[in-house]
Design an enzyme around this catalytic site. Structure first.
Site, PDB file in Angstrom:
ATOM      1  CD1 TRP A 134      15.096  -7.643  17.634  1.00 45.28           C
ATOM      2  CD2 TRP A 134      14.915  -8.556  19.665  1.00 45.28           C
ATOM      3  NE1 TRP A 134      13.779  -7.971  17.817  1.00 45.28           N
ATOM      4  CE2 TRP A 134      13.637  -8.538  19.061  1.00 45.28           C
ATOM      5  CE3 TRP A 134      15.047  -9.088  20.945  1.00 45.28           C
ATOM      6  CZ2 TRP A 134      12.506  -9.032  19.697  1.00 45.28           C
ATOM      7  CZ3 TRP A 134      13.904  -9.576  21.585  1.00 45.28           C
ATOM      8  CH2 TRP A 134      12.659  -9.546  20.961  1.00 45.28           C
ATOM      9  CD1 TRP A 135      17.595  -6.936  13.970  1.00 47.83           C
ATOM     10  CD2 TRP A 135      19.521  -6.538  12.914  1.00 47.83           C
ATOM     11  NE1 TRP A 135      17.535  -5.663  13.452  1.00 47.83           N
ATOM     12  CE2 TRP A 135      18.700  -5.397  12.805  1.00 47.83           C
ATOM     13  CE3 TRP A 135      20.779  -6.519  12.346  1.00 47.83           C
ATOM     14  CZ2 TRP A 135      19.103  -4.245  12.129  1.00 47.83           C
ATOM     15  CZ3 TRP A 135      21.189  -5.377  11.679  1.00 47.83           C
ATOM     16  CH2 TRP A 135      20.356  -4.251  11.564  1.00 47.83           C
TER      17      TRP A 135
ATOM     18  CG  HIS B  35       8.149  -8.614  19.337  1.00 51.47           C
ATOM     19  ND1 HIS B  35       8.574  -9.638  18.507  1.00 51.47           N
ATOM     20  CD2 HIS B  35       8.730  -7.479  18.876  1.00 51.47           C
ATOM     21  CE1 HIS B  35       9.378  -9.128  17.583  1.00 51.47           C
ATOM     22  NE2 HIS B  35       9.492  -7.830  17.785  1.00 51.47           N
TER      23      HIS B  35
END
Length: 104
Positions: free
Chosen positions: A76-77, A22
């Site tokens: 992203w997942w 992140h």
């Protein structure tokens, strides 16, 4: 703005990796979040339970819901699926939280 709270869960030992990913959030992902009306986004970790608590302010529920179907979001997942609980489509298992108090 609509305030949303939700929870997700990390796999054991993945705390530092989650934070690292992140901290290096892809610019395209940041742009997609903003384009779909997401602002003031925070995620907190309870290290004892590995539960992640997310908070985001969105402009519109319908616009925000469309973000799930973007190519960058799906990418992203897939990128995050190895470190947290996910559904069969690699979306995070997320539970909406019921707001009980807010003070400006």
């Amino acid at each position: 703005m609509i305030r949303k709270g939700f929870k997700m869960k990390l796999y054991p030992g993945m705390e530092k990796e989650y934070e690292k990913r992140h901290n290096e959030l892809w610019p395209e992902m940041q742009q997609m979040i903003h384009e779909h009306g997401g602002h003031n986004y925070s995620i907190y970790l309870d290290p004892e339970t590995l539960v992640l608590y997310g908070y985001i302010e969105i402009e519109d529920e319908e616009l925000w819901a469309k973000s799930a179907d973007t190519e960058i979001n799906r990418k992203w997942w897939d990128f995050m699926a190895d470190i947290m609980e996910t559904n069969p489509d690699n979306s995070p298992v997320a539970v909406d939280l019921h707001p009980v108090f807010h003070l400006d």
